[in-house]
Scaffold this active site. Sequence first.
Site, PDB file in Angstrom:
ATOM      1  N   TYR A 178       0.880  -1.167   0.000  1.00 51.65           N
ATOM      2  CA  TYR A 178       0.000   0.000   0.000  1.00 51.65           C
ATOM      3  C   TYR A 178       0.918   1.218   0.000  1.00 51.65           C
ATOM      4  CZ  TYR A 178      -4.128  -2.759   1.362  1.00 51.65           C
ATOM      5  OH  TYR A 178      -5.175  -3.643   1.400  1.00 51.65           O
ATOM      6  N   ASP A 190      -6.312  -0.619  -6.004  1.00 54.40           N
ATOM      7  CA  ASP A 190      -7.778  -0.557  -5.966  1.00 54.40           C
ATOM      8  C   ASP A 190      -8.296  -0.074  -4.613  1.00 54.40           C
ATOM      9  OD1 ASP A 190      -7.175  -2.716  -4.389  1.00 54.40           O
ATOM     10  OD2 ASP A 190      -8.460  -4.149  -5.435  1.00 54.40           O
ATOM     11  N   HIS A 220      -9.954  -7.092  -4.795  1.00 49.55           N
ATOM     12  CA  HIS A 220      -9.624  -7.037  -3.361  1.00 49.55           C
ATOM     13  C   HIS A 220     -10.461  -8.036  -2.565  1.00 49.55           C
ATOM     14  CE1 HIS A 220      -7.124  -4.121  -0.964  1.00 49.55           C
ATOM     15  NE2 HIS A 220      -7.696  -4.781   0.034  1.00 49.55           N
TER      16      HIS A 220
END
Length: 509
Positions: free
Chosen positions: A248, A276, A368
């Site tokens: 991330y 995403d 995800h």
Amino acid sequence: MSPKQIDGKEVAKHNSMETGVWIVVHVYDMTEFLEEHPGGPDIILQYGGKDATEEYDPIHPPDAIKDNLDPSKHIGTLIPGSLAPPAPAAAPEPVQSTAVVTTGQVAAPQPYVKPDLSEILSLHDFEAVARHTMNRRGWNYYSSGADDEITMRENNTAYQRIWFRPRILRDVTKVDFSTEILGHKSSMPVYITATALGKLGHPEGEVVLTRAAHEHGIIQMIPTLASCGFDEMVDAAAPGQVQFLQLYVNADKSRTKKIIEHAGKRGVKALFITVDAPQLGRREKDMRTKFEGNASSHQTKGGDKVQRDAGAARAISSFIDPSLSWKDIPFLKECAGDMKIILKGVQSWEDAVLAAERGCDGVVLSNHGGRQLDTAPAGITILPEVVAALNQRGLLVPPGKPRFEIMVDGGVRRATDVLKAVALGATAVGVGRPFLYSMSTYGFEGVCHMLQILKDEFEMNMRLIGAPTLTDVVPSMVDISALKVPTVGNTMFGVNYETMYPAGVKAKL
């Protein structure tokens, strides 16, 4: 110099804003950090003057406090036995089952009895056991999807709309389902995709998966939001064991650069950048397991109702950069050095093309795990159009260049699911929740048993479809007519075998 030892009686006095808020994870003064805590101040106040280790450990890597607090806030270590133990929590009620007796009457509910590991025959079985045996917080975090969980269910049911077209009278005495993922050997076209907070399910956390990955010759993707520290997972790997890193991107680019460069120095082979999640999806099941202490005045602003914590996911993810865009790819590639760059979370053929054109090494078609945008497509449903679009532009296997690889994750529960993805052009698939469920219910042995189940399924199903090796698993072995034909606006994309796959593959049809 040894840290100062603190008497528990002194810790217990520091339990409010007036006295200062000390918590035991060693002993830290958290007073100035209250308003900065991503989960809100209430959970810290709830543990003021108490031992917060049990709450803290499952949802934070070991270095989280060191990274966020000034060293001066470390008061010292607790003198053993000096802090009064918390009142024991009420024992959870056992999950009840009903049994019908011969008279037609319903018998008294019986406590759930966990099956012996030898009785677990499929990946679905692990989930069923986890539903009954995991604590509520862990189960709600692992199993939750976004909003109405439509996409989460579609991830699995989409595979059920793809039918095999088996070939017969082929010599399948020996079958070989080994492969390479980004140039690295794997015993099967499966990798452990990144999943957060492993200690919610098992006290050792993600290092259990590290060891099982080595035992069965597959690759683990290290998560950014693991309960274990990054170095802890790398140190747990065997010599030569391949690991990837899921990232991330932090709004503080200097921290992102530091993380990437450290991963490269530790031997990580590929960087999977999650694209995403500019904001985390609304995972209502997880949100219902918010921190349940009384609200403090610090959680109310101007008389408004308390904005409660939104579950474990929201509490640990406020650092994610919502401004991440295509302009950042050169920066990330520069930081990565020799590591390959994969974009994880691609959900359209247009973005797969952009990734290839900007020099990425591959994409993961992923939503995800159904935890972000509900009614986003399942990765397997857009795989045919992604392959078609890349081939039409000569991007999938460019002459003289490394292969641009396509991976899929979400909803995979059988080796047949993996084989369908391989037939349609995927290098491999990522599996997430089943690893969490097997680890949470049976530990290391459970994860190894799960991987052996997949290997046994690969051997059987490759024989039954007539494919001695993965190169024999070709598009003509599957019928995708029951999948919804992808559209762009009002124009059909026009997917067919002639445009989906290069000549070398079509020759095998």
